[in-house]
Design a protein around this motif. Structure first.
Motif, PDB file in Angstrom:
ATOM      1  N   SER A 109      -9.644 -26.368   4.014  1.00  0.00           N
ATOM      2  CA  SER A 109      -9.001 -25.068   3.811  1.00  0.00           C
ATOM      3  C   SER A 109      -9.934 -23.987   4.297  1.00  0.00           C
ATOM      4  CB  SER A 109      -8.669 -24.850   2.317  1.00  0.00           C
ATOM      5  OG  SER A 109      -9.850 -24.833   1.535  1.00  0.00           O
ATOM      6  N   MET A 110      -9.355 -22.784   4.504  1.00  0.00           N
ATOM      7  CA  MET A 110     -10.138 -21.663   4.996  1.00  0.00           C
ATOM      8  C   MET A 110      -9.662 -20.404   4.266  1.00  0.00           C
ATOM      9  SD  MET A 110     -10.849 -20.576   8.964  1.00  0.00           S
ATOM     10  CE  MET A 110     -11.535 -22.166   9.371  1.00  0.00           C
ATOM     11  N   TRP A 111     -10.603 -19.603   3.793  1.00  0.00           N
ATOM     12  CA  TRP A 111     -10.309 -18.404   3.017  1.00  0.00           C
ATOM     13  C   TRP A 111     -11.003 -17.219   3.656  1.00  0.00           C
ATOM     14  CZ3 TRP A 111      -7.604 -19.114  -1.793  1.00  0.00           C
ATOM     15  CH2 TRP A 111      -7.431 -20.438  -2.156  1.00  0.00           C
ATOM     16  N   VAL A 112     -10.390 -16.028   3.491  1.00  0.00           N
ATOM     17  CA  VAL A 112     -11.033 -14.791   3.912  1.00  0.00           C
ATOM     18  C   VAL A 112     -11.187 -13.910   2.675  1.00  0.00           C
ATOM     19  CG1 VAL A 112      -8.794 -13.799   4.602  1.00  0.00           C
ATOM     20  CG2 VAL A 112     -10.918 -12.799   5.458  1.00  0.00           C
ATOM     21  N   ALA A 113     -12.427 -13.453   2.432  1.00  0.00           N
ATOM     22  CA  ALA A 113     -12.749 -12.667   1.244  1.00  0.00           C
ATOM     23  C   ALA A 113     -13.120 -11.248   1.641  1.00  0.00           C
ATOM     24  CB  ALA A 113     -13.904 -13.322   0.469  1.00  0.00           C
ATOM     25  N   ASP A 114     -12.734 -10.273   0.767  1.00  0.00           N
ATOM     26  CA  ASP A 114     -13.128  -8.888   1.021  1.00  0.00           C
ATOM     27  C   ASP A 114     -14.494  -8.626   0.406  1.00  0.00           C
ATOM     28  OD1 ASP A 114     -12.694  -8.784  -1.687  1.00  0.00           O
ATOM     29  OD2 ASP A 114     -10.803  -7.675  -1.546  1.00  0.00           O
ATOM     30  N   ASN A 170     -24.580  -5.184  14.555  1.00  0.00           N
ATOM     31  CA  ASN A 170     -25.336  -4.351  13.619  1.00  0.00           C
ATOM     32  C   ASN A 170     -24.429  -3.547  12.681  1.00  0.00           C
ATOM     33  OD1 ASN A 170     -27.804  -5.155  14.761  1.00  0.00           O
ATOM     34  ND2 ASN A 170     -27.597  -3.639  16.406  1.00  0.00           N
ATOM     35  N   ALA A 171     -23.130  -3.834  12.691  1.00  0.00           N
ATOM     36  CA  ALA A 171     -22.201  -3.103  11.837  1.00  0.00           C
ATOM     37  C   ALA A 171     -22.240  -3.643  10.411  1.00  0.00           C
ATOM     38  CB  ALA A 171     -20.788  -3.199  12.404  1.00  0.00           C
ATOM     39  N   PRO A 172     -21.802  -2.858   9.425  1.00  0.00           N
ATOM     40  CA  PRO A 172     -21.764  -3.346   8.029  1.00  0.00           C
ATOM     41  C   PRO A 172     -20.785  -4.515   7.898  1.00  0.00           C
ATOM     42  CG  PRO A 172     -21.567  -0.947   8.126  1.00  0.00           C
ATOM     43  CD  PRO A 172     -21.423  -1.433   9.524  1.00  0.00           C
ATOM     44  N   VAL A 173     -21.069  -5.365   6.916  1.00  0.00           N
ATOM     45  CA  VAL A 173     -20.209  -6.516   6.654  1.00  0.00           C
ATOM     46  C   VAL A 173     -18.942  -6.038   5.951  1.00  0.00           C
ATOM     47  CG1 VAL A 173     -20.015  -8.711   5.448  1.00  0.00           C
ATOM     48  CG2 VAL A 173     -22.162  -8.074   6.531  1.00  0.00           C
ATOM     49  N   SER A 174     -17.779  -6.436   6.491  1.00  0.00           N
ATOM     50  CA  SER A 174     -16.510  -6.038   5.894  1.00  0.00           C
ATOM     51  C   SER A 174     -15.862  -7.154   5.086  1.00  0.00           C
ATOM     52  CB  SER A 174     -15.555  -5.581   6.997  1.00  0.00           C
ATOM     53  OG  SER A 174     -15.350  -6.634   7.920  1.00  0.00           O
ATOM     54  N   GLY A 175     -16.389  -8.344   5.154  1.00  0.00           N
ATOM     55  CA  GLY A 175     -15.816  -9.453   4.407  1.00  0.00           C
ATOM     56  C   GLY A 175     -16.517 -10.747   4.776  1.00  0.00           C
ATOM     57  N   ALA A 176     -15.903 -11.854   4.400  1.00  0.00           N
ATOM     58  CA  ALA A 176     -16.501 -13.165   4.687  1.00  0.00           C
ATOM     59  C   ALA A 176     -15.389 -14.191   4.855  1.00  0.00           C
ATOM     60  CB  ALA A 176     -17.452 -13.596   3.567  1.00  0.00           C
ATOM     61  N   VAL A 177     -15.666 -15.216   5.703  1.00  0.00           N
ATOM     62  CA  VAL A 177     -14.762 -16.338   5.900  1.00  0.00           C
ATOM     63  C   VAL A 177     -15.409 -17.570   5.269  1.00  0.00           C
ATOM     64  CG1 VAL A 177     -13.645 -17.845   7.587  1.00  0.00           C
ATOM     65  CG2 VAL A 177     -13.747 -15.392   7.980  1.00  0.00           C
TER      66      VAL A 177
END
Length: 634
Positions: A109-114, A170-177
């Motif tokens: 499975s694969m999830w995207v988190a804010d 170099n941009a801020p992190v907006s989420g994670a996979v």
């Protein structure tokens, strides 16, 4: 009265053969001692070799398992890079994109988190990862693998790969996979080889949760997911030894005794991801099976030697009883040798001739004439040249070999193009002449052999070709380019001038860092394909560094060379869209026109490198060495 006569004859035979019998006894005793010594030495050598093979195979399995896990991490990072284009990571479009990447991967499975750790999968199911250490690490910008845990509801062992989502490096992190894997899925995608069908392979972490297990070990696990308590704790797996190795971060090989398989050789190495380890073992009797076969071979050798010894004794007895038959046996042996020689010459792959120095005839025993006798060529060397059996360019060399033999040279040889009668194509043969001298050291005959070496020459040419080619792009490498420049300088029909374009891909490092080395390799191959298409007839393309290429175009002047550089600068940037790189790609070109009569690679390269350095200041430009005038933007 007959029995005493036989006994007396036996005593007489034994008395005559007492020395050979004593020698046979000493030979057998020495043979027995030699076999025992060889067995013990082989036992030590086989044990060391088997232990080394077990450790090497365990390390290879650890590497293969690590590569399988890296593929899953690449899939997660690729999905994270694709989702970086979306403002709403929880939206329908983002989930649809996530579903496509999940279908292309091997993940469960694969999830995207804010940013708050709230995650959704492609089907809209939600999950809270705010308490997950690995997700929090990803939200801080670091990708990695989590420790394995057991799901209390399903009993499955789970572990996940996590990568941050950001619009730019170099941009801020907006989420994670987050990509999830189970033990069962990892066993499907990473089929590791065991030393033998009786050997076990397992990957585990220090708390005992099993990440991977071989089919043979799966039957022993019987539903347990903890490596330390799956069957008779302490009796099969040496838990203390393994735990000590894991805590020390070390690897090693040791032995223990199992109530099921006897003495077992076990090996434990780090996988290279987190604190995961790979465990592999094999029963000692299986590991040393080859040594038993070696002992059987030694026994067979001893039996054969014993038979040979008895045959020798029998021959000695025959010699004492029938000395007068020695001459007949020698003649029979000579006849057998002659027959064996004729058979060998008939079936040999090397053609053999006998050359008579005085009559200049060549006699071949492998070939027969109409009368069934050996084929004889009168004035053989000259006749072979006249019949076209020798290539015209090698005719003088071929005849010269026979003149050297006549002058007293012991051995001469040469590689020549020859062909058989009735064939149109010439093949490479190695011709060797060995002189036969009489008692006055005068050459009377020569043994002439013709050996087909066409396959050997083909392999040599293939190796030479590989040494001048770049394996990734198929273009010339630096040595191949040097050979082309040298050939151009030495060519009789060379043009007056030639163009030397030194090219360097712009933003190549960003492609490697952002999309990975496979994408970088694909870009290099496509760039090489474009350059080959732009290369004029008679020119050459080469890759002489990581992202550095050369385009050699003999016969071009300054205007044509600068036009060619412009075409390159316009074509290469189009690869970014063609390959869907999402990273701008360009190329900088240094242009130099040189005189072919005095061309040397190092000197021409230095001139073009000065222009390339100037072009790299603004990127996507070409610069010519005549005045170092920068071309307008393209």
């Amino acid at each position: 009265m007959a029995e005493p006569g036989r006994f007396e004859r036996l005593k007489t035979q034994v008395r005559k053969l007492r020395l050979p019998l004593l020698g046979l006894f000493i030979l057998m005793l020495g043979l027995l001692l030699a076999i025992l010594d060889m067995y013990f030495q082989q036992d030590r050598a086989a044990r060391l070799q088997s232990e080394s093979l077990l450790l090497s195979q365990t390390r290879d399995n650890a590497l293969h398992l690590s590569l399988a896990l890296e593929r899953q991490m690449d899939a997660v990072q690729t999905a994270a890079a694709a989702l970086s284009a979306f403002d709403d990571l929880q939206g329908v479009t983002a989930r649809t994109t996530l579903r496509s990447y999940l279908g292309e991967s091997e993940l469960v499975s694969m999830w995207v988190a804010d940013r708050d750790g709230f995650a959704q999968d492609p089907s809209g199911n939600t999950r809270d990862f705010s308490g997950s250490d690995i997700v929090n690490e990803a939200l801080l910008g670091r990708a990695g693998w989590s420790a394995a845990w057991q799901d209390p509801s399903t009993g499955q062992v789970l572990f996940c790969a996590c990568a941050p989502v950001r619009r730019a490096p170099n941009a801020p992190v907006s989420g994670a996979v987050v990509g999830m894997l189970t033990t069962e899925r990892l066993c499907e995608i990473a089929d590791l080889a065991s030393f033998d069908t009786a050997g076990y392979v397992a990957a585990t972490q220090p708390d005992g949760l099993v990440l991977y297990y071989s089919k043979s070990l799966g039957t022993r696990l019987a539903g347990h997911q903890n490596f330390w308590d799956y069957a008779d704790p302490g009796s099969y797996v040496p838990e203390g030894d393994l735990r000590a190795l894991m805590e020390a971060g070390d690897e090693g090989l040791f032995y223990y005794r199992s109530p099921y398989r006897g003495r077992v050789a076990s090996c434990c190495v780090r996988i290279g991801i987190g604190d995961w380890y790979l465990f592999q073992d094999v029963p000692e009797n299986v590991m040393m099976r080859g040594n038993l076969n070696f002992l059987l071979l030694l026994l067979q050798l001893a039996a054969k030697l014993l038979v040979c010894s008895f045959v020798l004794i029998f021959c000695l007895a025959r010699y004492h009883r029938q000395r007068e038959g020695a001459v007949e046996q020698a003649e029979a042996s000579l006849q057998l040798t002659n027959q064996s020689l004729e058979i060998a010459l008939t079936h040999a792959t090397i053609n053999l001739f006998l050359y008579d120095v005085y009559s200049r005839t060549l006699t071949a025993h492998q070939f027969t004439n109409d009368k069934g006798g050996p084929m004889v060529l009168e004035n053989g060397p000259a006749q072979m040249v006249q019949r076209g059996a020798v290539a015209p360019q090698h005719a003088s060399t071929f005849l010269g070999l026979f003149h050297q033999i006549k002058s007293g040279m012991p051995t001469v040889q040469a590689d020549l193009l020859l062909r058989a009668v009735g064939r149109a194509d010439y093949i490479w043969n190695r011709v060797i002449l060995t002189t036969v001298f009489d008692k006055y050291r005068s050459a009377t005959h020569a043994i002439v052999t013709f050996e087909d070496i066409s396959e050997e020459r083909r392999r040599e040419e293939e190796l030479a070709q590989r040494a001048h080619k770049d394996p990734l792009t198929g273009l010339y490498n630096r040595e191949g380019l040097r050979a082309r420049v040298n050939a151009l300088r030495c060519s009789a029909g060379r043009p007056a001038t030639g163009a030397f374009l030194l090219l360097d891909l712009d933003h190549f490092k960003e492609v490697n860092d952002t999309l990975g080395h496979p994408a970088g390799d694909r870009l290099l191959r496509e760039a090489a394909h474009v350059l080959e298409g732009l290369c004029p007839e008679g020119g050459a393309c080469a890759r002489i560094g990581g992202d550095e290429f050369v385009l050699l175009a003999p016969g071009l002047g300054w205007q044509e060379a600068e036009e060619l550089a412009g075409h390159v600068c316009r074509r290469i940037p189009l690869l970014a869209a063609t390959l869907e790189l999402r990273v701008p790609v360009g190329i900088s070109v240094g242009v130099h026109v040189f005189e072919c009569a005095s061309a040397h690679l190092d000197a021409v390269y230095q001139e073009a490198d000065v222009a390339l350095y100037a072009a790299k200041r603004e990127r996507g430009r070409w610069v010519a060495t005549r005045g170092l005038n920068v071309a307008p933007s393209v």
